[in-house]
Write an enzyme that holds these catalytic residues in place. Structure first.
Site, PDB file in Angstrom:
ATOM      1  N   GLU B  68       0.816  -1.218   0.000  1.00  0.00           N
ATOM      2  CA  GLU B  68       0.000   0.000   0.000  1.00  0.00           C
ATOM      3  C   GLU B  68       0.849   1.268   0.000  1.00  0.00           C
ATOM      4  OE1 GLU B  68      -0.675  -2.685   1.771  1.00  0.00           O
ATOM      5  OE2 GLU B  68      -2.746  -3.223   1.347  1.00  0.00           O
ATOM      6  N   HIS B 137     -11.551  -5.754   9.769  1.00  0.00           N
ATOM      7  CA  HIS B 137     -12.043  -5.477   8.414  1.00  0.00           C
ATOM      8  C   HIS B 137     -13.346  -4.696   8.413  1.00  0.00           C
ATOM      9  CE1 HIS B 137      -9.044  -8.422   7.243  1.00  0.00           C
ATOM     10  NE2 HIS B 137      -9.264  -8.143   5.973  1.00  0.00           N
TER      11      HIS B 137
END
Lengths: 332, 333
Positions: B68, B137
């Protein structure tokens, strides 16, 4: 030294003088900065490149004007080697609006659109992904440019280093990664921070051509840099150059240097890139003592003029505080 | 079906709308490319970019490694280098790994270069809870990004915005982050086939009432509209404001509504402490204090990591029943 012997054949007197001038401009500029720091003309963090000048002076002049440079917070030398004028650079150190980043960045954030100089990045490792992206944009737009990315060996421990090495190699992007290995990440020695201290070997693990060079020898650095840049521009993907060097001064102006011995510093000072070049060139008959004195004089005058330029600079009005957070008209 | 202007209207999902926006951008501007984890061969974690690889090829629909920080930073560099990258960070939960690049590079470059460089980058992230994905999540961290000067933060809640905000974001010369709530991807709505960009700095009044202002954004919009319908059955008519832009906040629309209704409830799917709901409350107090007939109320996520079992996840998140209860309370009922 092989690099020197190979390079010597095509080294002219003019080229030797240019290299010496380039090294001296960085050295004398930064010595003046250190002095101005003690008189509080320059504040904040000030990271000096003194001792490491041969790397920027050796590699950056080999780049083409359309190439890009990404550097760190120890970037005054790179900025000067890239052609950012000394006056606006000194004005930036002062925080004056005549500075090359309008004074908003200071010592750690030197930027210049005209020379494609993208900082001045003060988060260790943070500039590497940026270099990958600049190279990606060049590649996608069919421009045959090289992005030279400078960073210290401390950055090598960061995830962003490894992510960037992988991306650049995977996508075969035209990046020259230049690791300025000065042996200390602030005060942490390479040997106590890395399991593999031969940094260029990490690049090899990404299947990237890598070399190691004596970073105190500007001629060797230039030769290695030229070779690596040719490789990258030729479309071979990224290349990696580890330059072994040493920072003569403290990490910043707040460093008591408890982590290294005076003997060690002295031993490296013996390898001073400026003295090294002068001694060799005088011996080889490529430089005369009076030329050295002449260059010293010219550099001293340039530094004095830069200080005068910065002194004469102006403070940005407080009313402009919110300027340049967003592009004009983009956001209220 | 046709619009008032005679154009064709189709029923599409939010997912389709984002895909149409991507297609449109990729067709219109050769500088645009999409980059992220599994955007190409997999078709996108939420199937948003399915089929795009076939049309645009692997250079422009670029699968990345799980890096990322690396690929968001590369997006910033590519934007500096003249491209118009759209970077997909699979979900906000993984965006901590690129927060450095967003905060220290994308948001600061223009300022610290004295205005020499801007970063025309769009970052898309899925956000939100409700799919029993448990504590790692299910985050809603939009407010973290809305804290940062130098970036624009958008939260499309409708198919029209899902399509239009991407184009408008690409036109913006500065970094834009678009948060797509995971619970909205399957939602359907009507969209003009020639729909284009939308205004991105204004909130929208999605329902007009008179008794109180319900202020929300993203996935919570639909829960809030449901609560408003229930309240209407009880004789309480609520304004429902969809913030749309989380940075900058459209104070004018919020204050116009609150000054008129004199009561406000903010519905925000993030933890209460330090939330956008807290920021909006402060602004209402600063700007509308003398108009208020009741304390401002907030319906936020309970301050626990999101639990896996459905009944506990539901209990942790803002729900219509809690919104109705908060509305009744500020109405003194």
């Amino acid at each position: 030294m092989t690099g020197k012997i190979q390079a010597k054949a095509h080294l002219t007197r003019e080229r030797v003088c240019e290299l010496l001038r380039s090294l001296l401009r960085i050295r004398r500029f930064e010595e003046k900065c250190a002095e101005l720091y003690t008189t509080e003309k320059i504040r904040g963090f000030l990271h000096l490149y003194i001792g490491e000048e041969a790397i920027a002076a050796g590699i950056i002049p080999v780049l083409e004007p359309q190439d890009a440079v990404v550097a760190t917070y120890r970037e005054h030398g790179h900025a000067l080697a890239r052609g950012i004028a000394m006056g606006p650079l000194m004005a930036e150190m002062f925080g004056k609006q005549e500075g090359c980043s309008r004074g908003r960045g200071g010592s750690m954030h030197v930027f210049d659109a005209a020379t494609r100089f993208y900082g001045g990045n003060a988060i260790v490792g943070g500039g590497l992904p940026l270099a990958v992206g600049l190279a990606l944009a060049d590649r996608m737009q069919g421009r045959n440019n090289v992005t030279a990315c400078f960073f210290g060996e401390g950055a090598v421990a960061e995830g962003e280093f490894h992510e960037s090495m992988n991306l650049a190699a995977l996508w075969r992007l035209p990046v020259l990664f230049v690791c300025e290995n000065n042996l200390y990440a602030m005060g942490t020695a390479l040997a106590i921070s890395e399991s593999e201290t031969d940094i260029h070997r990490k690049a090899e693990s990404y299947r990237m051509p890598a070399a190691v060079v004596d970073g105190m020898d500007v001629i060797a650095v230039e030769a290695a840099g030229r070779k690596a840049i040719e490789l990258v521009r030729g479309g071979a993907g990224p290349a990696f150059l580890e330059c072994r060097t040493y920072r003569f001064r403290a990490h910043s102006m707040f460093d008591a240097q408890l982590y290294r011995s005076k003997d060690e510093v002295e031993a490296w000072r013996e390898k001073c890139p400026i003295e090294h070049l002068k001694t060799w060139a005088l011996g080889a008959g490529l430089l005369h003592a009076e030329e050295t004195a002449q260059i010293e004089g010219e550099v001293a005058r340039e530094v004095a003029a830069a200080v005068a330029f910065a002194e004469a600079g102006t403070w940005e009005p407080v009313g402009d505080l919110a300027r340049d957070v967003h592009s004009p008209g983009a956001l209220a | 079906m046709t619009t008032d202007q005679g154009g064709t209207v189709a029923t599409v999902t939010y997912r389709d709308a984002v895909r149409m926006a991507l297609q449109d951008a990729l067709r219109r501007d050769p500088r645009v490319f999409l980059m992220g984890e599994d955007v190409g061969r997999y078709g996108g974690c939420y199937a948003v970019s399915k089929g795009l690889l076939d049309e645009f090829g692997p250079e422009r629909i670029r699968d990345t490694p799980l890096s990322e920080g690396g690929f968001v930073g590369a997006g910033i560099g590519a934007a500096l280098g003249g491209m118009r990258p759209i970077v997909e960070v699979m979900t906000v939960n993984f965006s901590m790994l690129c927060l450095d690049q967003i905060l220290n590079t994308a948001a600061t470059l223009r300022h610290m270069s004295g205005g020499q460089f801007s970063v025309p980058l769009v970052i898309r992230m899925a956000t939100g809870a409700g799919r029993q994905l448990a504590a790692q999540h299910s985050h809603s961290l939009e407010n973290w990004y809305a804290h940062i000067p130098g970036i624009r933060v958008l939260a499309p809640a409708t198919v029209e915005d899902a399509r239009g905000m991407l184009w408008s974001g690409l036109v913006d010369p500065d970094p834009v982050i678009i948060f797509e709530n995971v619970m909205l991807y399957n939602m359907s709505g009507e969209l003009a086939e020639d729909a284009g960009g939308v205004a991105i700095d204004r909130a929208a009044l999605r329902r007009r009432g008179r008794d109180l202002s319900l202020i929300t954004y993203g996935g919570s919009l639909w829960k809030t509209l449901g609560a408003a319908r229930q309240l209407a059955g009880e004789g309480i008519e609520a304004d429902v404001i969809d913030l749309r832009s989380l940075r900058p906040l459209d104070d004018a629309t919020i204050m116009e509504s609150v000054a008129r209704t004199r009561r406000a409830v903010i519905v925000d799917e993030s933890w209460r402490s330090g939330s956008l709901a807290a920021e909006i409350t402060a602004r209402i107090v600063e700007q509308c204090f003398w108009s208020l007939d009741a304390p401002v109320a907030r319906v936020c996520t309970a301050e626990v990591p999101i639990p896996y079992p459905k009944h506990l996840e539901d209990a942790a998140l803002p729900q219509p029943a809690a919104i109705v209860a908060a509305a009744r309370a500020v109405m003194g009922r």
